[in-house]
Write a protein that holds these residues in place. Structure first.
Motif, PDB file in Angstrom:
ATOM      1  N   ALA A 165       2.656   0.793  12.954  1.00 54.26           N
ATOM      2  CA  ALA A 165       2.892   1.927  12.050  1.00 54.26           C
ATOM      3  C   ALA A 165       3.081   1.355  10.643  1.00 54.26           C
ATOM      4  O   ALA A 165       2.096   0.959  10.010  1.00 54.26           O
ATOM      5  CB  ALA A 165       4.085   2.747  12.540  1.00 54.26           C
ATOM      6  N   THR A 166       4.317   1.232  10.164  1.00 59.94           N
ATOM      7  CA  THR A 166       4.525   0.688   8.806  1.00 59.94           C
ATOM      8  C   THR A 166       4.430  -0.840   8.772  1.00 59.94           C
ATOM      9  O   THR A 166       4.376  -1.441   7.704  1.00 59.94           O
ATOM     10  CB  THR A 166       5.924   1.071   8.279  1.00 59.94           C
ATOM     11  OG1 THR A 166       6.903   0.420   9.112  1.00 59.94           O
ATOM     12  CG2 THR A 166       6.145   2.569   8.295  1.00 59.94           C
ATOM     13  N   GLY A 167       4.487  -1.473   9.946  1.00 58.58           N
ATOM     14  CA  GLY A 167       4.412  -2.931  10.008  1.00 58.58           C
ATOM     15  C   GLY A 167       5.764  -3.619   9.904  1.00 58.58           C
ATOM     16  O   GLY A 167       5.844  -4.850  10.033  1.00 58.58           O
ATOM     17  N   GLY A 168       6.831  -2.852   9.711  1.00 60.69           N
ATOM     18  CA  GLY A 168       8.158  -3.450   9.529  1.00 60.69           C
ATOM     19  C   GLY A 168       8.614  -4.282  10.725  1.00 60.69           C
ATOM     20  O   GLY A 168       9.168  -5.370  10.556  1.00 60.69           O
ATOM     21  N   THR A 169       8.356  -3.779  11.921  1.00 57.94           N
ATOM     22  CA  THR A 169       8.815  -4.483  13.125  1.00 57.94           C
ATOM     23  C   THR A 169       8.031  -5.784  13.329  1.00 57.94           C
ATOM     24  O   THR A 169       8.627  -6.836  13.589  1.00 57.94           O
ATOM     25  CB  THR A 169       8.651  -3.570  14.370  1.00 57.94           C
ATOM     26  OG1 THR A 169       9.139  -2.275  14.063  1.00 57.94           O
ATOM     27  CG2 THR A 169       9.386  -4.129  15.563  1.00 57.94           C
ATOM     28  N   ALA A 170       6.715  -5.697  13.202  1.00 58.43           N
ATOM     29  CA  ALA A 170       5.888  -6.905  13.399  1.00 58.43           C
ATOM     30  C   ALA A 170       6.159  -7.927  12.294  1.00 58.43           C
ATOM     31  O   ALA A 170       6.108  -9.146  12.529  1.00 58.43           O
ATOM     32  CB  ALA A 170       4.411  -6.525  13.450  1.00 58.43           C
ATOM     33  N   HIS A 225       2.361  -9.235  19.673  1.00 59.53           N
ATOM     34  CA  HIS A 225       1.756  -8.019  20.233  1.00 59.53           C
ATOM     35  C   HIS A 225       2.763  -6.865  20.288  1.00 59.53           C
ATOM     36  O   HIS A 225       3.934  -7.063  20.625  1.00 59.53           O
ATOM     37  CB  HIS A 225       1.234  -8.284  21.651  1.00 59.53           C
ATOM     38  CG  HIS A 225       0.877  -7.022  22.365  1.00 59.53           C
ATOM     39  ND1 HIS A 225      -0.312  -6.355  22.139  1.00 59.53           N
ATOM     40  CD2 HIS A 225       1.562  -6.269  23.250  1.00 59.53           C
ATOM     41  CE1 HIS A 225      -0.326  -5.252  22.867  1.00 59.53           C
ATOM     42  NE2 HIS A 225       0.795  -5.170  23.554  1.00 59.53           N
ATOM     43  N   ASP A 226       2.277  -5.656  19.977  1.00 58.80           N
ATOM     44  CA  ASP A 226       3.064  -4.439  20.211  1.00 58.80           C
ATOM     45  C   ASP A 226       2.077  -3.333  20.566  1.00 58.80           C
ATOM     46  O   ASP A 226       0.867  -3.479  20.380  1.00 58.80           O
ATOM     47  CB  ASP A 226       3.890  -4.083  18.969  1.00 58.80           C
ATOM     48  CG  ASP A 226       5.098  -3.195  19.309  1.00 58.80           C
ATOM     49  OD1 ASP A 226       5.241  -2.788  20.480  1.00 58.80           O
ATOM     50  OD2 ASP A 226       5.888  -2.907  18.399  1.00 58.80           O
ATOM     51  N   ASP A 227       2.614  -2.220  21.069  1.00 57.29           N
ATOM     52  CA  ASP A 227       1.684  -1.131  21.439  1.00 57.29           C
ATOM     53  C   ASP A 227       1.073  -0.493  20.201  1.00 57.29           C
ATOM     54  O   ASP A 227      -0.091  -0.106  20.222  1.00 57.29           O
ATOM     55  CB  ASP A 227       2.393  -0.072  22.317  1.00 57.29           C
ATOM     56  CG  ASP A 227       3.468   0.709  21.571  1.00 57.29           C
ATOM     57  OD1 ASP A 227       4.164   0.119  20.718  1.00 57.29           O
ATOM     58  OD2 ASP A 227       3.607   1.917  21.832  1.00 57.29           O
ATOM     59  N   SER A 229       9.881  -2.143  23.305  1.00 56.74           N
ATOM     60  CA  SER A 229       9.726  -2.423  24.717  1.00 56.74           C
ATOM     61  C   SER A 229       8.282  -2.251  25.171  1.00 56.74           C
ATOM     62  O   SER A 229       7.837  -2.878  26.128  1.00 56.74           O
ATOM     63  CB  SER A 229      10.625  -1.480  25.537  1.00 56.74           C
ATOM     64  OG  SER A 229      10.262  -0.126  25.241  1.00 56.74           O
ATOM     65  N   ARG A 230       7.552  -1.402  24.456  1.00 60.55           N
ATOM     66  CA  ARG A 230       6.174  -1.163  24.920  1.00 60.55           C
ATOM     67  C   ARG A 230       5.266  -2.355  24.655  1.00 60.55           C
ATOM     68  O   ARG A 230       4.176  -2.449  25.228  1.00 60.55           O
ATOM     69  CB  ARG A 230       5.632   0.134  24.305  1.00 60.55           C
ATOM     70  CG  ARG A 230       6.314   1.379  24.891  1.00 60.55           C
ATOM     71  CD  ARG A 230       5.767   2.657  24.304  1.00 60.55           C
ATOM     72  NE  ARG A 230       6.011   2.784  22.888  1.00 60.55           N
ATOM     73  CZ  ARG A 230       7.160   3.212  22.339  1.00 60.55           C
ATOM     74  NH1 ARG A 230       8.146   3.588  23.106  1.00 60.55           N
ATOM     75  NH2 ARG A 230       7.294   3.294  21.038  1.00 60.55           N
ATOM     76  N   GLY A 231       5.707  -3.287  23.833  1.00 59.43           N
ATOM     77  CA  GLY A 231       4.938  -4.509  23.616  1.00 59.43           C
ATOM     78  C   GLY A 231       5.011  -5.464  24.801  1.00 59.43           C
ATOM     79  O   GLY A 231       4.287  -6.457  24.867  1.00 59.43           O
TER      80      GLY A 231
HETATM   81  P1  AMP Z   1       6.607  -0.025  12.499  1.00 56.51           P
HETATM   82  O1  AMP Z   1       7.682  -1.060  12.466  1.00 56.51           O
HETATM   83  O2  AMP Z   1       6.791   1.081  11.509  1.00 56.51           O
HETATM   84  O3  AMP Z   1       5.219  -0.620  12.452  1.00 56.51           O
HETATM   85  O4  AMP Z   1       6.766   0.738  13.903  1.00 56.51           O
HETATM   86  C1  AMP Z   1       6.259   0.171  15.033  1.00 56.51           C
HETATM   87  C2  AMP Z   1       7.129   0.426  16.217  1.00 56.51           C
HETATM   88  O5  AMP Z   1       7.568   1.792  16.305  1.00 56.51           O
HETATM   89  C3  AMP Z   1       6.355   0.153  17.483  1.00 56.51           C
HETATM   90  O6  AMP Z   1       7.205  -0.539  18.376  1.00 56.51           O
HETATM   91  C4  AMP Z   1       5.951   1.506  18.008  1.00 56.51           C
HETATM   92  O7  AMP Z   1       6.061   1.549  19.395  1.00 56.51           O
HETATM   93  C5  AMP Z   1       6.908   2.497  17.349  1.00 56.51           C
HETATM   94  N1  AMP Z   1       6.224   3.646  16.725  1.00 56.51           N
HETATM   95  C6  AMP Z   1       6.215   3.940  15.405  1.00 56.51           C
HETATM   96  N2  AMP Z   1       5.526   5.055  15.156  1.00 56.51           N
HETATM   97  C7  AMP Z   1       5.060   5.496  16.336  1.00 56.51           C
HETATM   98  C8  AMP Z   1       4.249   6.616  16.750  1.00 56.51           C
HETATM   99  N3  AMP Z   1       3.772   7.509  15.876  1.00 56.51           N
HETATM  100  N4  AMP Z   1       3.953   6.734  18.065  1.00 56.51           N
HETATM  101  C9  AMP Z   1       4.419   5.823  18.955  1.00 56.51           C
HETATM  102  N5  AMP Z   1       5.176   4.760  18.637  1.00 56.51           N
HETATM  103  C10 AMP Z   1       5.513   4.593  17.347  1.00 56.51           C
END
Ligand code: AMP
Length: 175
Positions: free
Chosen positions: A125-130, A120-122, A60-62
Motif C-alpha cells: 500500500a503506502t510502503g511504510g511496512t516494507a 515479501h508481503d501480501d 501476518s499475511r506475508g
Molecule cells: P503499507 O505499510 O501501507 O504498505 O501497508 C501494507 C500492509 O497493510 C500489508 O501488510 C497489508 O496486508 C495491509 N494493507 C494495507 N492496505 C490494505 C488493503 N487495502 N487491503 C488489504 N491489506 C491492506
C-alpha cells in the motif's frame, strides 16, 4: 487466462474495512485454489533474477506465500512480527502510520550479515511496512535484493519508498 487475471478474479474487495473509505483486498479466497497458489509461488520465483539467501515474510499475511516460496527455493524463511510476539532476543524498528506509530521486530540471529534477502508481503500500500522491514535488515547488516507482493495499490506510490533499498519490486497484480 494470465496469472494476473486469475488472481484478480479470486481477490475479494471488501469496502469500508477496517474503516470507512478503505477497500480491503481480501486474499483468503486464493487459498481455496491449490493450483493457483502453486502458480503464484512459481510466478514469484520465475521473476527472481538472483536466488536470495532467505525470504522475509511480514506478519501476518506475508507468512503465507512467503513460507511456500522459501520452502520451494529450499531457503530459510524469516518471520518479521509485530512488537511483543517473538519469543527470543530481538531488534525492532518503529515507523509512522497514518495515525500513530507501529513497531516490527525480528530475532537478532535470524539473518547472517552477508545474506541477500527478499522481503515479501501480501500487499503493497503506502510502503511504510516494507520500508521498516528494510531498515531492520539493514540494521543487521544484511542486504535487501528485492521485494515481492501479490497485490500492489499503485495509486498509493509505495514503490517510491522502497526504491532506495532495491529497484527490484514485483507485484503480481496492480490496481
Ligand atoms: P503499507 O505499510 O501501507 O504498505 O501497508 C501494507 C500492509 O497493510 C500489508 O501488510 C497489508 O496486508 C495491509 N494493507 C494495507 N492496505 C490494505 C488493503 N487495502 N487491503 C488489504 N491489506 C491492506
Amino acid at each position: 487466462m494470465s496469472l494476473a487475471s486469475e488472481i484478480k478474479q479470486s481477490i475479494r474487495d471488501v469496502p469500508d474495512f477496517p474503516k470507512p473509505g478503505i477497500v480491503f483486498k481480501d486474499i483468503t479466497p486464493l487459498f481455496y485454489d491449490q493450483e493457483l497458489c502453486s502458480k503464484i509461488v512459481d510466478g514469484f520465483i520465475g521473476q527472481m533474477t538472483v536466488i536470495p539467501d532467505a525470504i522475509i515474510g511480514i506478519e501476518s499475511r506475508g507468512f503465507l506465500f512467503g513460507f511456500l516460496m522459501a520452502n520451494k527455493l529450499n531457503k530459510p524463511f524469516v518471520l518479521l512480527r509485530k512488537a511483543g510476539k517473538l519469543p527470543y532476543k530481538k531488534i525492532g524498528f518503529e515507523y509512522d502510520l497514518e495515525y500513530g506509530t507501529s513497531k516490527i521486530e525480528i530475532h537478532e540471529d535470524a539473518l547472517k550479515k552477508d545474506w541477500n534477502v527478499i522481503i515479501h508481503d501480501d500487499l503493497l500500500a503506502t510502503g511504510g511496512t516494507a520500508e521498516a522491514a528494510s531498515q531492520l535488515v539493514k540494521q543487521i547488516g544484511a542486504k535487501v535484493i528485492g521485494f515481492n507482493f501479490v497485490v500492489g495499490l499503485d495509486f498509493l506510490n509505495g514503490k517510491e519508498k522502497l526504491i532506495k533499498h532495491s529497484k527490484n519490486i514485483i507485484c503480481l497484480v496492480n490496481y
